[in-house]
Design a protein around this motif. Structure first.
Motif, PDB file in Angstrom:
ATOM      1  N   LEU A 172      -5.405   1.329  21.583  1.00  0.00           N
ATOM      2  CA  LEU A 172      -4.094   0.919  22.095  1.00  0.00           C
ATOM      3  C   LEU A 172      -3.197   2.122  22.339  1.00  0.00           C
ATOM      4  O   LEU A 172      -2.469   2.179  23.347  1.00  0.00           O
ATOM      5  CB  LEU A 172      -3.433  -0.045  21.109  1.00  0.00           C
ATOM      6  CG  LEU A 172      -3.997  -1.465  21.108  1.00  0.00           C
ATOM      7  CD1 LEU A 172      -3.524  -2.242  19.895  1.00  0.00           C
ATOM      8  CD2 LEU A 172      -3.606  -2.194  22.394  1.00  0.00           C
ATOM      9  N   ILE A 173      -3.232   3.078  21.436  1.00  0.00           N
ATOM     10  CA  ILE A 173      -2.422   4.295  21.610  1.00  0.00           C
ATOM     11  C   ILE A 173      -2.828   5.030  22.874  1.00  0.00           C
ATOM     12  O   ILE A 173      -1.985   5.498  23.655  1.00  0.00           O
ATOM     13  CB  ILE A 173      -2.558   5.197  20.364  1.00  0.00           C
ATOM     14  CG1 ILE A 173      -1.814   4.556  19.182  1.00  0.00           C
ATOM     15  CG2 ILE A 173      -2.007   6.598  20.635  1.00  0.00           C
ATOM     16  CD1 ILE A 173      -2.085   5.217  17.842  1.00  0.00           C
ATOM     17  N   GLN A 174      -4.111   5.112  23.115  1.00  0.00           N
ATOM     18  CA  GLN A 174      -4.600   5.793  24.320  1.00  0.00           C
ATOM     19  C   GLN A 174      -4.232   5.024  25.584  1.00  0.00           C
ATOM     20  O   GLN A 174      -3.794   5.613  26.578  1.00  0.00           O
ATOM     21  CB  GLN A 174      -6.111   5.973  24.219  1.00  0.00           C
ATOM     22  CG  GLN A 174      -6.548   6.979  23.166  1.00  0.00           C
ATOM     23  CD  GLN A 174      -8.064   7.106  23.073  1.00  0.00           C
ATOM     24  OE1 GLN A 174      -8.778   6.810  24.030  1.00  0.00           O
ATOM     25  NE2 GLN A 174      -8.555   7.535  21.928  1.00  0.00           N
ATOM     26  N   GLU A 175      -4.415   3.713  25.554  1.00  0.00           N
ATOM     27  CA  GLU A 175      -4.097   2.888  26.727  1.00  0.00           C
ATOM     28  C   GLU A 175      -2.616   2.970  27.082  1.00  0.00           C
ATOM     29  O   GLU A 175      -2.250   3.057  28.256  1.00  0.00           O
ATOM     30  CB  GLU A 175      -4.465   1.424  26.470  1.00  0.00           C
ATOM     31  CG  GLU A 175      -5.899   1.080  26.757  1.00  0.00           C
ATOM     32  CD  GLU A 175      -6.113  -0.432  26.768  1.00  0.00           C
ATOM     33  OE1 GLU A 175      -5.123  -1.185  26.731  1.00  0.00           O
ATOM     34  OE2 GLU A 175      -7.282  -0.851  26.833  1.00  0.00           O
ATOM     35  N   GLY A 176      -1.767   2.890  26.071  1.00  0.00           N
ATOM     36  CA  GLY A 176      -0.332   2.825  26.318  1.00  0.00           C
ATOM     37  C   GLY A 176       0.363   4.163  26.342  1.00  0.00           C
ATOM     38  O   GLY A 176       1.560   4.236  26.663  1.00  0.00           O
ATOM     39  N   GLY A 177      -0.343   5.238  26.000  1.00  0.00           N
ATOM     40  CA  GLY A 177       0.296   6.548  25.928  1.00  0.00           C
ATOM     41  C   GLY A 177       1.387   6.595  24.882  1.00  0.00           C
ATOM     42  O   GLY A 177       2.413   7.265  25.058  1.00  0.00           O
TER      43      GLY A 177
END
Length: 219
Positions: A155-160
């Motif tokens: 999720l952190i990677q997807e949402g930046g």
């Protein structure tokens, strides 16, 4: 003891019930007895009475109270793991949907009910220092923590998101655990839906592009 306090027995062929069926009856009776009486006041005699079976039979299957409680703890830990892994398997593959499924899994009726919570509460203070739990249950905890970390990382990677994955995944885990502890011990119980709402608020704070107040955003 009222009939409501007894664990249902097989109506037919009870004398020929399998070893596993008998053990299951005693474990369910132990869960009920722990919830009703607490750890210290749970005895083999009380469990046998709750199961509607003989004291001799429980000795035959488990020998001691400690062994019975160990088997019950392992059973509950496996039940918990089976519940969340099945929830993930049935959810969409998107990380937000997976994290929502993981959160919802903690509050389904089959594991988050007064009897199960009461048994966990009775065992909680005993299990943390027991080598037997570390031997048989630690792998479940490690697997769960790794799953939460993986989903948070995705999720952190997807949402930046400017988040530290270790910190965020730890907050998610301890928040779920804390809500369970509160549901176990609160003087004035509240609906489990309120606990789930709290988790969604937490997810919104960390992952606002992925979560709303009702769970994962699907658009």
């Amino acid at each position: 003891m009222t009939a409501a306090n007894k664990i249902t027995r097989p109506e037919a062929g009870s004398r020929k019930a399998s070893r596993e069926m008998r053990r299951q009856q005693f474990i369910e009776a132990t869960i009920a007895t722990l919830a009703r009486n607490g750890y210290a006041r749970t005895t083999l005699t009380e469990v046998a009475q709750t199961a509607g079976l003989s004291h001799g039979l429980i000795i035959f299957h488990f020998e001691t109270k400690e062994k019975l409680l160990t088997e019950t703890l392992i059973y509950l830990a496996r039940e918990y793991r089976d519940n969340w892994t099945q929830s993930l398997a049935q959810a969409p593959a998107r990380p937000a949907a997976q994290l929502e499924a993981l959160m919802r899994a903690d509050f389904v009726d089959s594991i988050c009910n007064p009897e199960r919570l009461g048994a966990w509460s009775a065992l909680w203070g005993e299990i943390q220092s027991r080598p037997i739990y570390r031997e048989h249950g630690a792998d479940f905890d490690v697997e769960y923590a790794a799953t939460v970390r993986r989903l948070c990382s995705e999720l952190i990677q997807e949402g930046g998101y400017p988040c530290d994955v270790e910190a965020v995944s730890r907050v998610v885990r301890v928040s779920l655990e804390g809500l369970w502890l509160e549901l176990m011990n609160t003087v004035e119980p509240y609906p489990v839906g309120e606990a789930l709402k709290a988790m969604f608020q937490l997810a919104m704070a960390f992952f606002p592009k992925h979560f709303g107040k009702h769970g994962a955003i699907t658009d």
